[in-house]
Design an enzyme around this catalytic site. Structure first.
Site, PDB file in Angstrom:
ATOM      1  CG  LEU A 178       7.835  -8.517  -8.160  1.00  0.00           C
ATOM      2  CD1 LEU A 178       6.476  -9.142  -8.457  1.00  0.00           C
ATOM      3  CD2 LEU A 178       8.893  -9.146  -9.082  1.00  0.00           C
ATOM      4  NE  ARG A 195       8.303  -5.681   2.883  1.00  0.00           N
ATOM      5  CZ  ARG A 195       8.979  -4.793   3.614  1.00  0.00           C
ATOM      6  NH1 ARG A 195      10.015  -5.183   4.312  1.00  0.00           N
ATOM      7  NH2 ARG A 195       8.609  -3.539   3.690  1.00  0.00           N
ATOM      8  CB  ILE A 196       2.366  -6.868  -1.024  1.00  0.00           C
ATOM      9  CG1 ILE A 196       2.415  -6.604   0.496  1.00  0.00           C
ATOM     10  CG2 ILE A 196       0.939  -7.193  -1.465  1.00  0.00           C
ATOM     11  CD1 ILE A 196       1.646  -5.368   0.952  1.00  0.00           C
ATOM     12  NE  ARG A 221      11.923   3.973  -7.255  1.00  0.00           N
ATOM     13  CZ  ARG A 221      11.978   4.640  -6.117  1.00  0.00           C
ATOM     14  NH1 ARG A 221      12.314   5.901  -6.109  1.00  0.00           N
ATOM     15  NH2 ARG A 221      11.718   4.037  -4.979  1.00  0.00           N
ATOM     16  NE  ARG A 264      -1.295   3.939   1.913  1.00  0.00           N
ATOM     17  CZ  ARG A 264      -1.426   2.771   2.547  1.00  0.00           C
ATOM     18  NH1 ARG A 264      -2.174   1.808   2.028  1.00  0.00           N
ATOM     19  NH2 ARG A 264      -0.844   2.570   3.705  1.00  0.00           N
ATOM     20  CG  ASP A 280      -8.790  -2.734  -0.065  1.00  0.00           C
ATOM     21  OD1 ASP A 280      -9.926  -2.704   0.452  1.00  0.00           O
ATOM     22  OD2 ASP A 280      -7.745  -2.910   0.590  1.00  0.00           O
ATOM     23  CD  GLU A 304      -8.508   4.674   1.507  1.00  0.00           C
ATOM     24  OE1 GLU A 304      -8.221   4.463   2.692  1.00  0.00           O
ATOM     25  OE2 GLU A 304      -7.996   4.066   0.570  1.00  0.00           O
ATOM     26  CG  HIS A 315      -7.583   0.886   3.139  1.00  0.00           C
ATOM     27  ND1 HIS A 315      -6.880   2.053   3.028  1.00  0.00           N
ATOM     28  CD2 HIS A 315      -6.648  -0.071   3.347  1.00  0.00           C
ATOM     29  CE1 HIS A 315      -5.581   1.825   3.164  1.00  0.00           C
ATOM     30  NE2 HIS A 315      -5.418   0.533   3.363  1.00  0.00           N
TER      31      HIS A 315
HETATM   32  C1  8YV Z   1      -3.999  -0.641   7.339  1.00  0.00           C
HETATM   33  C2  8YV Z   1      -2.527  -0.456   5.249  1.00  0.00           C
HETATM   34  O1  8YV Z   1      -5.362  -0.796   7.254  1.00  0.00           O
HETATM   35  O2  8YV Z   1      -0.659  -1.465   6.235  1.00  0.00           O
HETATM   36  C3  8YV Z   1      -1.067  -0.614   5.467  1.00  0.00           C
HETATM   37  O3  8YV Z   1      -0.310   0.133   4.835  1.00  0.00           O
HETATM   38  O4  8YV Z   1      -2.942   0.230   4.415  1.00  0.00           O
HETATM   39  C4  8YV Z   1      -3.455  -1.234   6.095  1.00  0.00           C
HETATM   40  O5  8YV Z   1      -2.878  -2.408   6.491  1.00  0.00           O
HETATM   41  C5  8YV Z   1      -3.725   0.750   7.711  1.00  0.00           C
HETATM   42  O6  8YV Z   1      -2.409   1.158   7.582  1.00  0.00           O
HETATM   43  C6  8YV Z   1      -4.140   0.942   9.154  1.00  0.00           C
HETATM   44  O7  8YV Z   1      -4.489   2.209   9.381  1.00  0.00           O
END
Ligand code: 8YV
Length: 313
Positions: free
Chosen positions: A152, A154-155, A175, A232, A256, A261, A279
């Site tokens: 939890l 910013r995003i 944590r 990730r 995503d 990847e 992604h």
């Molecule tokens: C990007 C991301 O696509 O900001 C990040 O951490 O995973 C994505 O916004 C990526 O970092 C760009 O390569």
């Protein structure tokens, strides 16, 4: 800093690459046939590395650039940058936080709804002419259900705000408990997963979270639970995820991001109810423009004043 020389680790948009090269003397490492030989020959003149959350910067590259003062990265996640190596040499590092929060959170909600309501599957059903020929399976409800958030920050907070508008019950695992929020805190990720209908991952990548969503967590989420990953691929035990989805011991997944990847395990492609994306969390024109602007602002600020706008280190 007077007329710095830059090393760019990988291509972004043509407009970004051209702008960077028109403003500064810039080496493009991805255009070199033999990177090591190129670095051995030119590394000594490089002052600043420009990279991204995809291309990163290893300790080996840093070692080949003795004058390196800053690594300026496109993306909020900087897990492929060797931060310990940068810290040891007092190399400054910046990322592009905040400007992508909304779009990544939008996508997390989109993935949750797409998975629960079988949107991608329904689209394929209509296009293939099956409508009217056979029944389309029922989906699951989103509104009012239980949302667990791993990370939890910013995003994650942006996801929680959106989910509140769907009357979802929200709990999270970090944590440490965050005293500034009113969502319920679960000190155990397994307990959060057992409780949740949907488990959304919005934590950082890198060693601190590697494999955190392991087999036990996925089993706790269970056959009625859905995993949504906009963080990730490294956070999840991907082989266990594949196995449990195949066995019906995990209800669903909307992903995503993946471990390696752009490779996606073939077994996942065979499960039609999954939602799989390339992604694209930050991938809107508006957000990518803001990320790009922040890279150039960090660069200009570091060159003129030795200060980064959004430092990680
Ligand atoms: C990007 C991301 O696509 O900001 C990040 O951490 O995973 C994505 O916004 C990526 O970092 C760009 O390569």
């Amino acid at each position: 800093m007077n007329k710095p020389t830059l090393l760019q680790m990988g291509p972004l948009t043509d407009a970004f690459n051209d702008r960077l090269s028109s403003l500064h003397r810039t080496h493009r490492i991805w255009e070199q046939q033999d990177r090591d030989a190129f670095l051995a020959e030119n590394g000594a003149e490089v002052d600043i590395i420009v990279t991204s959350g995809r291309f990163g910067c290893s300790a080996d590259v840093m070692a080949a650039v003795p004058k390196l003062k800053a690594i300026i990265s496109f993306g909020v996640g900087y897990d492929p940058i060797d931060i310990d190596a940068a810290r040891a040499r007092n190399i400054r590092v910046s990322n592009t936080p905040d400007v992508l929060n909304d779009c990544v959170a939008d996508l997390a909600m989109g993935l949750m709804i797409a998975s629960a309501r079988r949107i991608a599957e329904g689209d394929r059903f209509v296009r293939s002419g099956h409508w009217g020929q056979q029944p389309f399976p029922l989906g699951s409800r989103v509104s009012g259900k239980r949302l667990g958030i791993l990370g939890l920050g910013r995003i994650g907070n942006c996801v929680a705000r959106r989910a509140s508008g769907f009357d979802m019950e929200i709990r999270y695992h970090n944590r440490r408990e965050d005293p500034t929020v009113s969502y319920g805190y679960e000190s155990s990720l397994i307990d959060l997963a057992s409780w949740a209908d949907y488990l959304v991952l919005t934590c950082v990548g890198g060693p601190s979270t590697e494999g955190l969503v392991n087999r036990e967590v996925l089993q706790a989420l269970g056959p009625k639970g859905t995993l949504i990953n906009v963080a990730r691929g490294s956070v999840v035990d991907q082989p266990a995820l594949v196995e449990l989805l195949q066995a019906g011991r995990l209800g669903g997944a909307a992903l995503d991001v993946f471990a390696e990847e752009p490779q996606v395990p073939a077994e996942l492609l065979d499960l039609p109810q999954l939602v799989l994306l390339p992604h694209i969390g930050s991938g809107t024109q508006e957000t990518r423009q803001q990320m790009e602007a922040l890279v150039f602002d960090n660069l200009a600020s570091f060159i003129s004043r030795g200060e980064l706008m959004t430092p990680v280190l």
